[in-house]
Design a protein around this motif. Sequence first.
Motif, PDB file in Angstrom:
ATOM      1  N   ARG A   1       0.838  -1.203   0.000  1.00 63.01           N
ATOM      2  CA  ARG A   1       0.000   0.000   0.000  1.00 63.01           C
ATOM      3  C   ARG A   1       0.874   1.254   0.000  1.00 63.01           C
ATOM      4  O   ARG A   1       0.624   2.199  -0.752  1.00 63.01           O
ATOM      5  CB  ARG A   1      -0.932  -0.024   1.205  1.00 63.01           C
ATOM      6  CG  ARG A   1      -1.961   1.089   1.201  1.00 63.01           C
ATOM      7  CD  ARG A   1      -2.974   0.959   2.312  1.00 63.01           C
ATOM      8  NE  ARG A   1      -2.372   0.914   3.626  1.00 63.01           N
ATOM      9  CZ  ARG A   1      -2.478  -0.110   4.479  1.00 63.01           C
ATOM     10  NH1 ARG A   1      -3.150  -1.179   4.168  1.00 63.01           N
ATOM     11  NH2 ARG A   1      -1.893  -0.058   5.658  1.00 63.01           N
TER      12      ARG A   1
ATOM     13  N   THR B   1      -8.060 -12.615   2.437  1.00 63.98           N
ATOM     14  CA  THR B   1      -9.105 -12.012   3.276  1.00 63.98           C
ATOM     15  C   THR B   1     -10.496 -12.564   2.953  1.00 63.98           C
ATOM     16  O   THR B   1     -11.395 -12.460   3.779  1.00 63.98           O
ATOM     17  CB  THR B   1      -9.125 -10.478   3.158  1.00 63.98           C
ATOM     18  OG1 THR B   1      -9.365 -10.112   1.801  1.00 63.98           O
ATOM     19  CG2 THR B   1      -7.822  -9.885   3.653  1.00 63.98           C
TER      20      THR B   1
ATOM     21  N   PRO C   1      -9.939  -5.719   7.891  1.00 59.76           N
ATOM     22  CA  PRO C   1     -10.411  -4.376   8.256  1.00 59.76           C
ATOM     23  C   PRO C   1      -9.668  -3.241   7.564  1.00 59.76           C
ATOM     24  O   PRO C   1     -10.279  -2.271   7.120  1.00 59.76           O
ATOM     25  CB  PRO C   1     -10.220  -4.314   9.773  1.00 59.76           C
ATOM     26  CG  PRO C   1     -10.206  -5.713  10.223  1.00 59.76           C
ATOM     27  CD  PRO C   1      -9.647  -6.517   9.085  1.00 59.76           C
ATOM     28  N   THR C   2      -8.359  -3.324   7.471  1.00 63.08           N
ATOM     29  CA  THR C   2      -7.584  -2.263   6.821  1.00 63.08           C
ATOM     30  C   THR C   2      -7.975  -2.136   5.361  1.00 63.08           C
ATOM     31  O   THR C   2      -8.104  -1.032   4.833  1.00 63.08           O
ATOM     32  CB  THR C   2      -6.076  -2.549   6.944  1.00 63.08           C
ATOM     33  OG1 THR C   2      -5.751  -2.641   8.323  1.00 63.08           O
ATOM     34  CG2 THR C   2      -5.243  -1.464   6.314  1.00 63.08           C
TER      35      THR C   2
ATOM     36  N   ARG D   1     -10.860  -2.900   4.001  1.00 66.64           N
ATOM     37  CA  ARG D   1     -12.190  -2.273   3.907  1.00 66.64           C
ATOM     38  C   ARG D   1     -12.088  -0.763   4.097  1.00 66.64           C
ATOM     39  O   ARG D   1     -12.724   0.005   3.371  1.00 66.64           O
ATOM     40  CB  ARG D   1     -13.130  -2.884   4.948  1.00 66.64           C
ATOM     41  CG  ARG D   1     -13.674  -4.242   4.552  1.00 66.64           C
ATOM     42  CD  ARG D   1     -14.818  -4.683   5.447  1.00 66.64           C
ATOM     43  NE  ARG D   1     -14.406  -4.942   6.816  1.00 66.64           N
ATOM     44  CZ  ARG D   1     -13.910  -6.094   7.251  1.00 66.64           C
ATOM     45  NH1 ARG D   1     -13.765  -7.095   6.427  1.00 66.64           N
ATOM     46  NH2 ARG D   1     -13.577  -6.243   8.511  1.00 66.64           N
ATOM     47  N   GLU D   2     -11.286  -0.333   5.052  1.00 66.08           N
ATOM     48  CA  GLU D   2     -11.117   1.099   5.303  1.00 66.08           C
ATOM     49  C   GLU D   2     -10.469   1.789   4.094  1.00 66.08           C
ATOM     50  O   GLU D   2     -10.915   2.856   3.675  1.00 66.08           O
ATOM     51  CB  GLU D   2     -10.256   1.295   6.548  1.00 66.08           C
ATOM     52  CG  GLU D   2     -10.116   2.744   6.958  1.00 66.08           C
ATOM     53  CD  GLU D   2      -9.257   2.884   8.213  1.00 66.08           C
ATOM     54  OE1 GLU D   2      -8.336   3.710   8.185  1.00 66.08           O
ATOM     55  OE2 GLU D   2      -9.524   2.165   9.186  1.00 66.08           O
ATOM     56  N   ASP D   3      -9.437   1.173   3.537  1.00 70.40           N
ATOM     57  CA  ASP D   3      -8.777   1.737   2.354  1.00 70.40           C
ATOM     58  C   ASP D   3      -9.751   1.856   1.188  1.00 70.40           C
ATOM     59  O   ASP D   3      -9.763   2.853   0.468  1.00 70.40           O
ATOM     60  CB  ASP D   3      -7.589   0.875   1.918  1.00 70.40           C
ATOM     61  CG  ASP D   3      -6.398   0.994   2.844  1.00 70.40           C
ATOM     62  OD1 ASP D   3      -6.415   1.864   3.745  1.00 70.40           O
ATOM     63  OD2 ASP D   3      -5.440   0.213   2.657  1.00 70.40           O
ATOM     64  N   THR D   4     -10.566   0.815   0.993  1.00 69.45           N
ATOM     65  CA  THR D   4     -11.536   0.815  -0.102  1.00 69.45           C
ATOM     66  C   THR D   4     -12.556   1.929   0.080  1.00 69.45           C
ATOM     67  O   THR D   4     -12.882   2.644  -0.870  1.00 69.45           O
ATOM     68  CB  THR D   4     -12.232  -0.554  -0.198  1.00 69.45           C
ATOM     69  OG1 THR D   4     -11.236  -1.562  -0.423  1.00 69.45           O
ATOM     70  CG2 THR D   4     -13.238  -0.586  -1.335  1.00 69.45           C
ATOM     71  N   ALA D   5     -13.032   2.109   1.288  1.00 70.18           N
ATOM     72  CA  ALA D   5     -14.005   3.173   1.558  1.00 70.18           C
ATOM     73  C   ALA D   5     -13.391   4.547   1.288  1.00 70.18           C
ATOM     74  O   ALA D   5     -14.033   5.411   0.676  1.00 70.18           O
ATOM     75  CB  ALA D   5     -14.517   3.084   2.993  1.00 70.18           C
ATOM     76  N   GLN D   6     -12.158   4.760   1.731  1.00 76.24           N
ATOM     77  CA  GLN D   6     -11.489   6.049   1.494  1.00 76.24           C
ATOM     78  C   GLN D   6     -11.264   6.292   0.010  1.00 76.24           C
ATOM     79  O   GLN D   6     -11.503   7.401  -0.490  1.00 76.24           O
ATOM     80  CB  GLN D   6     -10.162   6.111   2.248  1.00 76.24           C
ATOM     81  CG  GLN D   6     -10.321   6.253   3.729  1.00 76.24           C
ATOM     82  CD  GLN D   6      -8.980   6.263   4.451  1.00 76.24           C
ATOM     83  OE1 GLN D   6      -7.921   6.127   3.857  1.00 76.24           O
ATOM     84  NE2 GLN D   6      -9.031   6.433   5.766  1.00 76.24           N
TER      85      GLN D   6
ATOM     86  N   THR E   1     -12.913   4.958  -2.520  1.00 75.88           N
ATOM     87  CA  THR E   1     -14.211   5.176  -3.161  1.00 75.88           C
ATOM     88  C   THR E   1     -14.678   6.610  -2.943  1.00 75.88           C
ATOM     89  O   THR E   1     -15.147   7.268  -3.877  1.00 75.88           O
ATOM     90  CB  THR E   1     -15.262   4.184  -2.617  1.00 75.88           C
ATOM     91  OG1 THR E   1     -14.809   2.847  -2.854  1.00 75.88           O
ATOM     92  CG2 THR E   1     -16.617   4.382  -3.280  1.00 75.88           C
TER      93      THR E   1
END
Length: 193
Positions: free
Chosen positions: A65, A117, A125-126, A128-133, A135
């Motif tokens: 990342r 995953t 969790p990381t 999912r958070e990266d994907t949300a940010q 997006t």
Amino acid sequence: MPKKVDRQERRTLIADALMRVAAEQGLEAVSLRHVAAEAGVSAGMVQHYFRTKDEMMAFALAVVRERGQIRVTEAMARLGENPSPRLLLRTMIAALLPLDERTRDDGRVALAFLAYTAVRPAAAPTLREDTAQLTGFIASLLPPRNAVAAAAGLLALMEGLGVYLLGGQYTTEQALDALDAHLDLLFGSTTGA
């Protein structure tokens, strides 16, 4: 006087070894023993820095990342001031795609971690958070009508192109042509890029 050990440097050495094992043999070959052998260190040293395979995998993904963020930052800096949203998105996505040998190893590790995953949701969790940010950032650059759904679609396109590039189904040119065609659908023709 004992030699001072740089903990982050050692962890990165081990993560790099993990990425080489995953890129060459697949994620199923990643074990503390295999990673230690690849890094040229003892299994005990690997266990000293990473108690579990999940910890080692999460750190390797963080390294991937970080490398991706550096590529994106450098590519966007070359755009100068006030690039169009279309050009900004194209540049960012192109920097994240595995378009050359250097980025393919990172792409293989990222893809392997996605698969990992899928069967170990607690490790995600990381991600999912990266994907949300991501997006949210992409949606902020898109025309307002259905921006969040369009951003999710653009991310899915990027992931799909990455898989096809890694599998050899698409060449770099084919992937970038597909990306441009999709951006044309979202923004209109490329004359404004």
